[in-house]
Motif scaffolding. Sequence first.
Motif, PDB file in Angstrom:
ATOM      1  N   MET A  10       0.841  -1.195   0.000  1.00 39.01           N
ATOM      2  CA  MET A  10       0.000   0.000   0.000  1.00 39.01           C
ATOM      3  C   MET A  10       0.875   1.243   0.000  1.00 39.01           C
ATOM      4  O   MET A  10       1.843   1.334   0.749  1.00 39.01           O
ATOM      5  CB  MET A  10      -0.883  -0.013   1.260  1.00 39.01           C
ATOM      6  CG  MET A  10      -1.683   1.226   1.474  1.00 39.01           C
ATOM      7  SD  MET A  10      -2.792   1.112   2.908  1.00 39.01           S
ATOM      8  CE  MET A  10      -1.650   1.037   4.268  1.00 39.01           C
ATOM      9  N   VAL A  18      -1.909  -0.874  -4.361  1.00 46.06           N
ATOM     10  CA  VAL A  18      -3.028  -0.009  -4.002  1.00 46.06           C
ATOM     11  C   VAL A  18      -2.494   1.307  -3.453  1.00 46.06           C
ATOM     12  O   VAL A  18      -1.365   1.380  -2.978  1.00 46.06           O
ATOM     13  CB  VAL A  18      -3.966  -0.680  -2.954  1.00 46.06           C
ATOM     14  CG1 VAL A  18      -4.586  -1.942  -3.511  1.00 46.06           C
ATOM     15  CG2 VAL A  18      -3.240  -0.971  -1.666  1.00 46.06           C
ATOM     16  N   TYR A  21      -5.217   4.510   0.467  1.00 41.16           N
ATOM     17  CA  TYR A  21      -6.559   4.232   0.969  1.00 41.16           C
ATOM     18  C   TYR A  21      -7.099   2.895   0.470  1.00 41.16           C
ATOM     19  O   TYR A  21      -8.286   2.628   0.567  1.00 41.16           O
ATOM     20  CB  TYR A  21      -7.507   5.369   0.581  1.00 41.16           C
ATOM     21  CG  TYR A  21      -7.141   6.656   1.264  1.00 41.16           C
ATOM     22  CD1 TYR A  21      -7.516   6.889   2.579  1.00 41.16           C
ATOM     23  CD2 TYR A  21      -6.387   7.618   0.614  1.00 41.16           C
ATOM     24  CE1 TYR A  21      -7.172   8.054   3.218  1.00 41.16           C
ATOM     25  CE2 TYR A  21      -6.027   8.794   1.253  1.00 41.16           C
ATOM     26  CZ  TYR A  21      -6.421   9.002   2.556  1.00 41.16           C
ATOM     27  OH  TYR A  21      -6.070  10.158   3.196  1.00 41.16           O
ATOM     28  N   GLY A  22      -6.251   2.044  -0.066  1.00 44.04           N
ATOM     29  CA  GLY A  22      -6.643   0.705  -0.465  1.00 44.04           C
ATOM     30  C   GLY A  22      -7.241   0.580  -1.847  1.00 44.04           C
ATOM     31  O   GLY A  22      -7.656  -0.501  -2.241  1.00 44.04           O
ATOM     32  N   LYS A  23      -7.313   1.675  -2.635  1.00 44.37           N
ATOM     33  CA  LYS A  23      -7.874   1.605  -3.990  1.00 44.37           C
ATOM     34  C   LYS A  23      -6.826   1.033  -4.931  1.00 44.37           C
ATOM     35  O   LYS A  23      -5.721   1.519  -5.008  1.00 44.37           O
ATOM     36  CB  LYS A  23      -8.302   2.980  -4.481  1.00 44.37           C
ATOM     37  CG  LYS A  23      -8.950   2.926  -5.850  1.00 44.37           C
ATOM     38  CD  LYS A  23      -9.387   4.308  -6.299  1.00 44.37           C
ATOM     39  CE  LYS A  23     -10.116   4.235  -7.609  1.00 44.37           C
ATOM     40  NZ  LYS A  23      -9.333   3.688  -8.707  1.00 44.37           N
ATOM     41  N   TYR A  31     -11.269  -2.056  -4.198  1.00 39.19           N
ATOM     42  CA  TYR A  31     -10.565  -1.677  -2.979  1.00 39.19           C
ATOM     43  C   TYR A  31     -10.159  -2.916  -2.194  1.00 39.19           C
ATOM     44  O   TYR A  31     -10.874  -3.916  -2.185  1.00 39.19           O
ATOM     45  CB  TYR A  31     -11.463  -0.802  -2.094  1.00 39.19           C
ATOM     46  CG  TYR A  31     -11.731   0.552  -2.679  1.00 39.19           C
ATOM     47  CD1 TYR A  31     -11.000   1.652  -2.276  1.00 39.19           C
ATOM     48  CD2 TYR A  31     -12.718   0.730  -3.642  1.00 39.19           C
ATOM     49  CE1 TYR A  31     -11.240   2.899  -2.821  1.00 39.19           C
ATOM     50  CE2 TYR A  31     -12.963   1.974  -4.191  1.00 39.19           C
ATOM     51  CZ  TYR A  31     -12.216   3.058  -3.774  1.00 39.19           C
ATOM     52  OH  TYR A  31     -12.449   4.281  -4.321  1.00 39.19           O
ATOM     53  N   VAL A  32      -9.017  -2.837  -1.524  1.00 40.04           N
ATOM     54  CA  VAL A  32      -8.565  -3.870  -0.601  1.00 40.04           C
ATOM     55  C   VAL A  32      -8.622  -3.245   0.784  1.00 40.04           C
ATOM     56  O   VAL A  32      -8.118  -2.147   0.997  1.00 40.04           O
ATOM     57  CB  VAL A  32      -7.128  -4.330  -0.926  1.00 40.04           C
ATOM     58  CG1 VAL A  32      -6.638  -5.335   0.078  1.00 40.04           C
ATOM     59  CG2 VAL A  32      -7.064  -4.878  -2.334  1.00 40.04           C
ATOM     60  N   ASN A  33      -9.261  -3.928   1.713  1.00 34.44           N
ATOM     61  CA  ASN A  33      -9.479  -3.311   3.014  1.00 34.44           C
ATOM     62  C   ASN A  33      -9.398  -4.358   4.122  1.00 34.44           C
ATOM     63  O   ASN A  33     -10.307  -4.511   4.924  1.00 34.44           O
ATOM     64  CB  ASN A  33     -10.852  -2.630   3.014  1.00 34.44           C
ATOM     65  CG  ASN A  33     -10.906  -1.463   3.954  1.00 34.44           C
ATOM     66  OD1 ASN A  33      -9.890  -0.940   4.369  1.00 34.44           O
ATOM     67  ND2 ASN A  33     -12.100  -1.054   4.302  1.00 34.44           N
ATOM     68  N   ASP A  34      -8.283  -5.097   4.157  1.00 37.14           N
ATOM     69  CA  ASP A  34      -8.133  -6.149   5.158  1.00 37.14           C
ATOM     70  C   ASP A  34      -6.668  -6.265   5.596  1.00 37.14           C
ATOM     71  O   ASP A  34      -5.865  -5.373   5.331  1.00 37.14           O
ATOM     72  CB  ASP A  34      -8.670  -7.472   4.632  1.00 37.14           C
ATOM     73  CG  ASP A  34      -7.934  -7.981   3.409  1.00 37.14           C
ATOM     74  OD1 ASP A  34      -6.914  -7.377   3.015  1.00 37.14           O
ATOM     75  OD2 ASP A  34      -8.359  -8.992   2.843  1.00 37.14           O
ATOM     76  N   LEU A  37      -3.073  -5.509   3.703  1.00 33.76           N
ATOM     77  CA  LEU A  37      -2.424  -4.203   3.575  1.00 33.76           C
ATOM     78  C   LEU A  37      -1.271  -4.017   4.561  1.00 33.76           C
ATOM     79  O   LEU A  37      -0.452  -3.122   4.386  1.00 33.76           O
ATOM     80  CB  LEU A  37      -3.453  -3.078   3.791  1.00 33.76           C
ATOM     81  CG  LEU A  37      -4.582  -2.997   2.770  1.00 33.76           C
ATOM     82  CD1 LEU A  37      -5.572  -1.918   3.187  1.00 33.76           C
ATOM     83  CD2 LEU A  37      -4.048  -2.735   1.382  1.00 33.76           C
ATOM     84  N   ALA A  54      -9.090   0.088   8.152  1.00 31.03           N
ATOM     85  CA  ALA A  54     -10.352  -0.099   7.443  1.00 31.03           C
ATOM     86  C   ALA A  54     -11.287   1.085   7.666  1.00 31.03           C
ATOM     87  O   ALA A  54     -11.899   1.599   6.720  1.00 31.03           O
ATOM     88  CB  ALA A  54     -11.022  -1.393   7.892  1.00 31.03           C
ATOM     89  N   ASN A  57     -10.028   4.105   5.705  1.00 29.64           N
ATOM     90  CA  ASN A  57     -10.272   3.943   4.276  1.00 29.64           C
ATOM     91  C   ASN A  57     -11.750   4.125   3.935  1.00 29.64           C
ATOM     92  O   ASN A  57     -12.085   4.732   2.918  1.00 29.64           O
ATOM     93  CB  ASN A  57      -9.797   2.566   3.806  1.00 29.64           C
ATOM     94  CG  ASN A  57      -8.292   2.427   3.854  1.00 29.64           C
ATOM     95  OD1 ASN A  57      -7.571   3.387   4.102  1.00 29.64           O
ATOM     96  ND2 ASN A  57      -7.814   1.218   3.645  1.00 29.64           N
TER      97      ASN A  57
END
Length: 65
Positions: A10, A18, A21-23, A31-34, A37, A54, A57
């Motif tokens: 990230m 990404v 912000y995980g995009k 988006y990745v949000n776990d 990252l 999370a 983001n």
Amino acid sequence: SVHILGGVKMGEEKNCLVNSYGKMKNFHNIYVNDSSLINHSLLKNPQGTIMSIANRNIVHFLKNV
């Protein structure tokens, strides 16, 4: 216990998959949000850190929809 972390770099550098912000770069609305990252080993249970990232983001996403 085992906490599986990492796999998705990230940041704003070219070699990151990404942004901060995980995009996902070069994709629209993915988006990745776990825990993937977090690419560094943490000393304690990573749940609080994962939840904080999370939340950050998601707030950023909702402000920019």
